[in-house]
Design an enzyme around this catalytic site. Sequence first.
Site, PDB file in Angstrom:
ATOM      1  N   CYS A   1     109.111 141.457 -22.126  1.00  0.00           N
ATOM      2  CA  CYS A   1     108.665 142.060 -23.384  1.00  0.00           C
ATOM      3  C   CYS A   1     109.320 143.421 -23.636  1.00  0.00           C
ATOM      4  O   CYS A   1     110.011 143.605 -24.653  1.00  0.00           O
ATOM      5  CB  CYS A   1     107.148 142.154 -23.406  1.00  0.00           C
ATOM      6  SG  CYS A   1     106.429 142.905 -21.927  1.00  0.00           S
TER       7      CYS A   1
HETATM    8  N1  LIG Z   1     101.304 139.238 -21.644  1.00  0.00           N
HETATM    9  C1  LIG Z   1     102.510 139.572 -22.117  1.00  0.00           C
HETATM   10  O1  LIG Z   1     102.660 140.369 -23.059  1.00  0.00           O
HETATM   11  C2  LIG Z   1     103.734 138.963 -21.526  1.00  0.00           C
HETATM   12  C3  LIG Z   1     103.676 138.164 -20.408  1.00  0.00           C
HETATM   13  N2  LIG Z   1     104.815 137.635 -19.893  1.00  0.00           N
HETATM   14  C4  LIG Z   1     104.788 136.804 -18.685  1.00  0.00           C
HETATM   15  O2  LIG Z   1     104.220 135.554 -19.002  1.00  0.00           O
HETATM   16  C5  LIG Z   1     103.488 135.057 -17.873  1.00  0.00           C
HETATM   17  C6  LIG Z   1     102.060 134.788 -18.339  1.00  0.00           C
HETATM   18  O3  LIG Z   1     101.513 136.014 -18.780  1.00  0.00           O
HETATM   19  P1  LIG Z   1     100.088 136.097 -19.482  1.00  0.00           P
HETATM   20  O4  LIG Z   1      99.952 135.019 -20.486  1.00  0.00           O
HETATM   21  O5  LIG Z   1      99.929 137.493 -19.906  1.00  0.00           O
HETATM   22  O6  LIG Z   1      99.141 135.781 -18.217  1.00  0.00           O
HETATM   23  P2  LIG Z   1      97.595 135.375 -18.182  1.00  0.00           P
HETATM   24  O7  LIG Z   1      97.063 136.005 -16.940  1.00  0.00           O
HETATM   25  O8  LIG Z   1      96.947 135.709 -19.479  1.00  0.00           O
HETATM   26  O9  LIG Z   1      97.643 133.788 -18.000  1.00  0.00           O
HETATM   27  C7  LIG Z   1      98.109 133.157 -16.842  1.00  0.00           C
HETATM   28  C8  LIG Z   1      97.888 131.669 -16.975  1.00  0.00           C
HETATM   29  O10 LIG Z   1      98.390 131.001 -15.816  1.00  0.00           O
HETATM   30  C9  LIG Z   1      97.389 130.078 -15.333  1.00  0.00           C
HETATM   31  N3  LIG Z   1      97.654 129.847 -13.911  1.00  0.00           N
HETATM   32  C10 LIG Z   1      97.452 130.683 -12.869  1.00  0.00           C
HETATM   33  N4  LIG Z   1      97.851 130.106 -11.706  1.00  0.00           N
HETATM   34  C11 LIG Z   1      98.331 128.863 -12.037  1.00  0.00           C
HETATM   35  C12 LIG Z   1      98.874 127.791 -11.290  1.00  0.00           C
HETATM   36  N5  LIG Z   1      99.033 127.881  -9.964  1.00  0.00           N
HETATM   37  N6  LIG Z   1      99.235 126.656 -11.943  1.00  0.00           N
HETATM   38  C13 LIG Z   1      99.081 126.556 -13.290  1.00  0.00           C
HETATM   39  N7  LIG Z   1      98.558 127.544 -14.050  1.00  0.00           N
HETATM   40  C14 LIG Z   1      98.206 128.700 -13.432  1.00  0.00           C
HETATM   41  C15 LIG Z   1      96.104 130.813 -15.672  1.00  0.00           C
HETATM   42  O11 LIG Z   1      94.966 129.973 -15.668  1.00  0.00           O
HETATM   43  P3  LIG Z   1      94.038 129.761 -14.358  1.00  0.00           P
HETATM   44  O12 LIG Z   1      94.160 131.000 -13.517  1.00  0.00           O
HETATM   45  O13 LIG Z   1      92.672 129.518 -14.900  1.00  0.00           O
HETATM   46  O14 LIG Z   1      94.625 128.574 -13.678  1.00  0.00           O
HETATM   47  C16 LIG Z   1      96.434 131.250 -17.097  1.00  0.00           C
HETATM   48  O15 LIG Z   1      96.351 130.142 -17.964  1.00  0.00           O
HETATM   49  C17 LIG Z   1     103.587 136.120 -16.790  1.00  0.00           C
HETATM   50  O16 LIG Z   1     104.632 135.803 -15.903  1.00  0.00           O
HETATM   51  C18 LIG Z   1     103.946 137.379 -17.563  1.00  0.00           C
HETATM   52  O17 LIG Z   1     104.684 138.284 -16.772  1.00  0.00           O
HETATM   53  C19 LIG Z   1     106.023 137.804 -20.507  1.00  0.00           C
HETATM   54  C20 LIG Z   1     106.136 138.578 -21.605  1.00  0.00           C
HETATM   55  C21 LIG Z   1     105.000 139.251 -22.200  1.00  0.00           C
HETATM   56  C1  LIG Z   2     100.851 146.457 -20.336  1.00  0.00           C
HETATM   57  C2  LIG Z   2     101.437 145.729 -19.151  1.00  0.00           C
HETATM   58  O1  LIG Z   2     100.856 145.705 -18.078  1.00  0.00           O
HETATM   59  N1  LIG Z   2     102.598 145.135 -19.337  1.00  0.00           N
HETATM   60  C3  LIG Z   2     103.273 144.383 -18.325  1.00  0.00           C
HETATM   61  C4  LIG Z   2     104.525 143.853 -18.896  1.00  0.00           C
HETATM   62  C5  LIG Z   2     104.302 142.527 -19.565  1.00  0.00           C
HETATM   63  C6  LIG Z   2     104.735 141.402 -18.715  1.00  0.00           C
HETATM   64  O2  LIG Z   2     103.960 140.548 -18.387  1.00  0.00           O
HETATM   65  O3  LIG Z   2     105.985 141.461 -18.288  1.00  0.00           O
HETATM   66  P1  LIG Z   2     107.132 140.410 -18.477  1.00  0.00           P
HETATM   67  O4  LIG Z   2     107.580 140.586 -19.870  1.00  0.00           O
HETATM   68  O5  LIG Z   2     108.171 140.807 -17.486  1.00  0.00           O
HETATM   69  O6  LIG Z   2     106.679 139.051 -18.141  1.00  0.00           O
HETATM   70  C7  LIG Z   2     103.709 145.225 -17.133  1.00  0.00           C
HETATM   71  O7  LIG Z   2     103.929 146.412 -17.242  1.00  0.00           O
HETATM   72  O8  LIG Z   2     103.931 144.616 -16.066  1.00  0.00           O
END
Ligand SMILES: NC(=O)C1=CN([C@@H]2O[C@H](COP(=O)(O)OP(=O)(O)OC[C@H]3O[C@@H](n4cnc5c(N)ncnc54)[C@H](OP(=O)(O)O)[C@@H]3O)[C@@H](O)[C@H]2O)C=CC1
Ligand SMILES: CC(=O)N[C@@H](CCC(=O)OP(=O)(O)O)C(=O)O
Length: 341
Positions: A170
């Site tokens: 992000c």
């Molecule tokens: N939030 C953001 O702004 C951004 C996030 N990302 C990346 O995207 C990914 C997801 O982030 P985010 O949506 O914030 O995370 P969340 O914590 O909101 O969601 C994680 C999801 O993964 C599931 N999960 C966990 N363990 C497993 C497993 N072993 N098998 C299948 N499903 C699993 C969880 O459900 P449950 O635990 O119930 O199984 C949940 O649905 C991360 O790698 C993050 O770094 C990238 C860019 C931006």
């Molecule tokens: C506010 C906050 O905690 N932000 C996350 C970045 C978002 C994220 O999940 O990172 P990726 O885009 O690399 O997947 C962090 O600093 O780690």
Amino acid sequence: MLKTLDNYQLRKIKLMKSIAIIGASGYTGAQITSLINADSNLSVQGLYVSENSLDKGRKLADLYPTYSHMAYTLSPLTDEAKQQIVDQADGVVLATEHSVSLELAAWFYKQGLAVFDLSGAYRFADIAQYPKWYGFEHTYPEVLAEAVYGLAEWNAEQIKQTRMIAVAGCYPTASLTALKPLKPFLTEMYPVINAVSGVTGAGRKAQLHTNFCEVSLTPYGVLGHRHQPEIATHLGQEVIFTPHLGNFKRGILATITVQLKPGTTEADIEKAYSVYDSSPIVTVKHNMFPKVDDVVHTPNCHLGWKFDANSGYLVVASAIDNLMKGAASQGLQCIKIHFGV
Ligand SMILES: NC(=O)C1=CN([C@@H]2O[C@H](COP(=O)(O)OP(=O)(O)OC[C@H]3O[C@@H](n4cnc5c(N)ncnc54)[C@H](OP(=O)(O)O)[C@@H]3O)[C@@H](O)[C@H]2O)C=CC1
Ligand SMILES: CC(=O)N[C@@H](CCC(=O)OP(=O)(O)O)C(=O)O
């Protein structure tokens, strides 16, 4: 002629692509589900959570009433479910934590699916970076070698060619979209990136520092955040990167200060940013600065810049929605580029 095509090539020419979403109960997983659901060229094969998830068997709309128009149920990712995905889907989105994506991406890739990983597990080509920044040894060098960095506006050709797409992070998306056009004008001085993210950036699971009563604008990960080397690697230049946690839900604003080579003019910068003239997603303004509120819930990136020719300093600000251009909508861009839909 069709006889000479393998299964994956046959799937690729099918008109509607079926996509499985793993981690669908999380913030990015739910967001990309809604985007895929709304796209006439794509269908949702299924939504998955971990095998022992407390949310297995629940409806997505029960977790997120805003998605009441979608009837999907969250299934546990059992071995049978994984096999069904292989049999039925064209691609898989991994909206899972880095160490979970590391394993699942390699497995689905080896089964012949296209993998769109929203985590950081495949964003560095250099395997030596993972222990330091992600705390694990990368155990799939052969899959990593196939991975392309999913920064959609810059790497479309490679995204078409590979089945392993590491969707850009992000903060890196906000920063690289602003900085990459300026690459010919950068000096040895590091660009300084100060960025603020909404709390959804930290994911949905409960953590003390993202509690309502704890959140207050503050820097974190100073001189040690994993997005610093991600930005530096994909820019080809070191940077100083300081993230901040803001007291709002969604969005990122990255304000970047950089000194450009002597002799650089405003016209040079205008020309550099004209690379986005044909993009419906990236908008560039001179002497006007973006607001987070204008991009949240959209796939857009708004850039605004101002240049002081005397000192050579440029300030460019970049606004995106972390869950959209920073994850889900960029993931969707990669899916559509890859499958040509
Ligand atoms: N939030 C953001 O702004 C951004 C996030 N990302 C990346 O995207 C990914 C997801 O982030 P985010 O949506 O914030 O995370 P969340 O914590 O909101 O969601 C994680 C999801 O993964 C599931 N999960 C966990 N363990 C497993 C497993 N072993 N098998 C299948 N499903 C699993 C969880 O459900 P449950 O635990 O119930 O199984 C949940 O649905 C991360 O790698 C993050 O770094 C990238 C860019 C931006
Ligand atoms: C506010 C906050 O905690 N932000 C996350 C970045 C978002 C994220 O999940 O990172 P990726 O885009 O690399 O997947 C962090 O600093 O780690």
